[in-house]
Design a protein around this motif. Structure first.
Motif, PDB file in Angstrom:
ATOM      1  N   LEU A 359       0.826  -1.205   0.000  1.00 35.90           N
ATOM      2  CA  LEU A 359       0.000   0.000   0.000  1.00 35.90           C
ATOM      3  C   LEU A 359       0.864   1.260   0.000  1.00 35.90           C
ATOM      4  CD1 LEU A 359      -2.801  -1.148   2.439  1.00 35.90           C
ATOM      5  CD2 LEU A 359      -3.091  -0.532   0.042  1.00 35.90           C
ATOM      6  N   ARG A 361       3.627   1.584  -1.524  1.00 38.52           N
ATOM      7  CA  ARG A 361       4.055   1.785  -2.909  1.00 38.52           C
ATOM      8  C   ARG A 361       2.976   2.467  -3.740  1.00 38.52           C
ATOM      9  NH1 ARG A 361       6.066  -3.542  -2.335  1.00 38.52           N
ATOM     10  NH2 ARG A 361       4.298  -4.338  -3.552  1.00 38.52           N
ATOM     11  N   LEU A 362       1.720   2.305  -3.308  1.00 39.08           N
ATOM     12  CA  LEU A 362       0.606   2.937  -4.017  1.00 39.08           C
ATOM     13  C   LEU A 362       0.246   4.289  -3.415  1.00 39.08           C
ATOM     14  CD1 LEU A 362      -1.664  -0.190  -4.583  1.00 39.08           C
ATOM     15  CD2 LEU A 362      -0.129   0.903  -6.215  1.00 39.08           C
ATOM     16  N   ASP A 392      -1.879  -6.183  -7.088  1.00 39.27           N
ATOM     17  CA  ASP A 392      -1.809  -4.723  -7.186  1.00 39.27           C
ATOM     18  C   ASP A 392      -3.075  -4.155  -7.816  1.00 39.27           C
ATOM     19  OD1 ASP A 392       0.616  -4.644  -5.967  1.00 39.27           O
ATOM     20  OD2 ASP A 392       1.789  -4.284  -7.792  1.00 39.27           O
ATOM     21  N   LEU A 395      -5.772  -4.069  -5.244  1.00 40.25           N
ATOM     22  CA  LEU A 395      -5.581  -2.963  -4.308  1.00 40.25           C
ATOM     23  C   LEU A 395      -5.985  -1.628  -4.943  1.00 40.25           C
ATOM     24  CD1 LEU A 395      -2.172  -3.864  -2.602  1.00 40.25           C
ATOM     25  CD2 LEU A 395      -4.418  -3.777  -1.509  1.00 40.25           C
ATOM     26  N   ARG A 396      -5.604  -1.428  -6.207  1.00 41.99           N
ATOM     27  CA  ARG A 396      -5.954  -0.167  -6.874  1.00 41.99           C
ATOM     28  C   ARG A 396      -7.463  -0.028  -6.991  1.00 41.99           C
ATOM     29  NH1 ARG A 396      -1.532  -1.745 -10.267  1.00 41.99           N
ATOM     30  NH2 ARG A 396       0.321  -0.418  -9.881  1.00 41.99           N
ATOM     31  N   LEU A 399      -8.757   1.141  -3.833  1.00 40.62           N
ATOM     32  CA  LEU A 399      -8.444   2.560  -3.631  1.00 40.62           C
ATOM     33  C   LEU A 399      -9.389   3.453  -4.414  1.00 40.62           C
ATOM     34  CD1 LEU A 399      -4.542   2.511  -3.736  1.00 40.62           C
ATOM     35  CD2 LEU A 399      -5.969   3.180  -1.803  1.00 40.62           C
ATOM     36  N   ASP A 400      -9.837   2.982  -5.583  1.00 39.11           N
ATOM     37  CA  ASP A 400     -10.706   3.780  -6.445  1.00 39.11           C
ATOM     38  C   ASP A 400     -12.168   3.724  -6.004  1.00 39.11           C
ATOM     39  OD1 ASP A 400      -8.541   4.487  -7.960  1.00 39.11           O
ATOM     40  OD2 ASP A 400      -8.861   2.931  -9.482  1.00 39.11           O
TER      41      ASP A 400
END
Length: 404
Positions: A359, A361-362, A392, A395-396, A399-400
């Motif tokens: 996370l 890294r994001l 990944d 996870l994105r 996040l969105d």
């Protein structure tokens, strides 16, 4: 009836012979005999696990005899006449012949004797009051122990009420021996005495009760014994939460695990199961397993994906126990239970493939948001059956997602 034990490896084992020779050298022929379970089990062709020896030698003389023979002697219970000999890396419990002087239903004061009949008279059941010499010749002081062993009769030595008042644990031992060695209807006099004196078990330590109960439940077929315990009012004294129904017989046929069998006698509630285990002072591992088993009872309708999810969330051991409990409740669902058991026993849950660094890294700093996202990731990852890739992207996507 006279018998001789033949083809018994434990009887001719050099370690066994060394102990008997040491005692004989100190006291002469006939000074020592094998006693109890090893003789009984040899007669009925059951495995012999422990070898106990009775002797007319006093405990200090037993210690001296073993030392003279170069064998280790451990004073495990000198006040009650017991010394443990170590020979060939094995333990042999040697006890001087005894007679009871006083007893309070839990502990006895004993006096030593050289009378084999007096020693037999203080034992619990006739099939346990059997002796054998070093050559395997069997002695039966009560005159009926051999017949009882061969017929599967569990009958007290002398008056059942007297034997029980000497040690109330003998009530549970009666049902335990019934489960392991009994055949046919239980002895009426014994059942009557157990029912009359069941309340006396309150004076026993919880550890003694739980140990005896688990031994009973580990028998190959304990159903008749537990039914008899219920009939005599004994189960209600030691396990008032217990409810004996068809699930117990089903579980007894499905699994030989004593803890699982106990679990179906208890309410299907983790707190109640834990409380029962604590009251009986069972080991913490047993307490925790009981609570987990009654909590993790997955539906037998689960598909393979659902089975893996349950194993990941609740642990393989708890899920396997829960499946067996569900199977006992629905014996007709054997195929489904076996399908899910294969998952619980053979599938290895993967580790969560992402952590806080992923996370970071994001662009997500360490903090409460990290925990929320990882929990959401885990739920989504489990729902998709633990994919090995695309972490990944998952996870994105999280996040969105808009926050509520």
């Amino acid at each position: 009836m006279s018998l001789r034990l033949d083809r018994q490896p434990w009887l001719t084992d050099p370690a066994t012979r060394a102990v008997m020779q040491a005692l004989t050298a100190a006291g002469g022929p006939g000074v020592a005999r094998f006693v109890g379970g090893c003789v009984r089990n040899a007669l009925i062709d059951c495995a012999v696990d422990d070898i106990d020896i009775a002797t007319t030698l006093l405990p200090q003389d037993v210690m001296a005899a073993l030392a003279q023979a170069g064998l280790r002697a451990v004073p495990t219970g000198l006040a009650h006449g017991t010394v443990t000999a170590v020979s060939g890396g094995k333990g042999f419990e040697i006890t001087t012949l005894r007679r009871d002087v006083t007893t309070d239903g839990r502990n006895a004061t004993v006096a030593f004797t050289d009378d084999w009949s007096q020693d037999a008279a203080r034992r619990d059941f006739r099939l346990n009051a059997l002796y054998a010499d070093a050559d395997g010749n069997v002695f039966d002081p009560t005159g009926q122990g051999i017949e009882d062993a061969l017929a599967g009769r569990i009958i007290f030595v002398g008056d059942p009420h007297t034997r029980i008042r000497e040690d109330y644990l003998r009530i549970l031992r009666f049902f335990r021996f019934m489960a392991w060695y009994g055949r046919g209807e239980p002895d009426a006099a014994a059942m009557s005495a157990c029912a009359d004196l069941a309340s006396g078990m309150d004076r026993l330590s919880a550890e003694r009760v739980s140990k005896e109960l688990l031994k009973l439940l580990a028998a190959s077929s304990p159903v008749a014994a537990v039914q008899a315990m219920t009939q005599a009012g004994v189960l209600a004294v030691i396990l008032p939460e217990a409810r004996l129904d068809e699930r117990f017989a089903a579980m007894a046929s499905i699994s030989d695990d004593a803890v699982l069998r106990l679990s179906v006698l208890l309410p299907s509630h983790a707190e109640a199961a834990s409380q029962a285990a604590v009251r009986l002072r069972m080991p913490n591992a047993v307490r925790d397993r009981l609570a987990a088993a009654v909590s993790a009872e997955p539906s037998l309708d689960l598909d393979e994906r659902g089975g893996r999810a349950a194993v990941y969330r609740q642990g393989a051991a708890a899920v396997a126990d829960g499946i067996l409990r569900a199977w006992a409740a629905s014996p007709e669902r054997e195929a489904d239970a076996r399908r899910l058991l294969a998952i619980a026993r053979n599938w290895t849950p993967p580790r969560l493939p992402v952590g806080g660094r992923a996370l970071e890294r994001l662009g997500v700093p360490a903090g409460p948001e990290t925990g929320r996202l990882l929990k959401a990731f885990e739920a989504s990852w489990i729902a998709d059956d633990f994919p090995a890739e695309g972490h990944d992207a998952r996870l994105r996507a999280l996040l969105d997602e808009p926050r509520e």
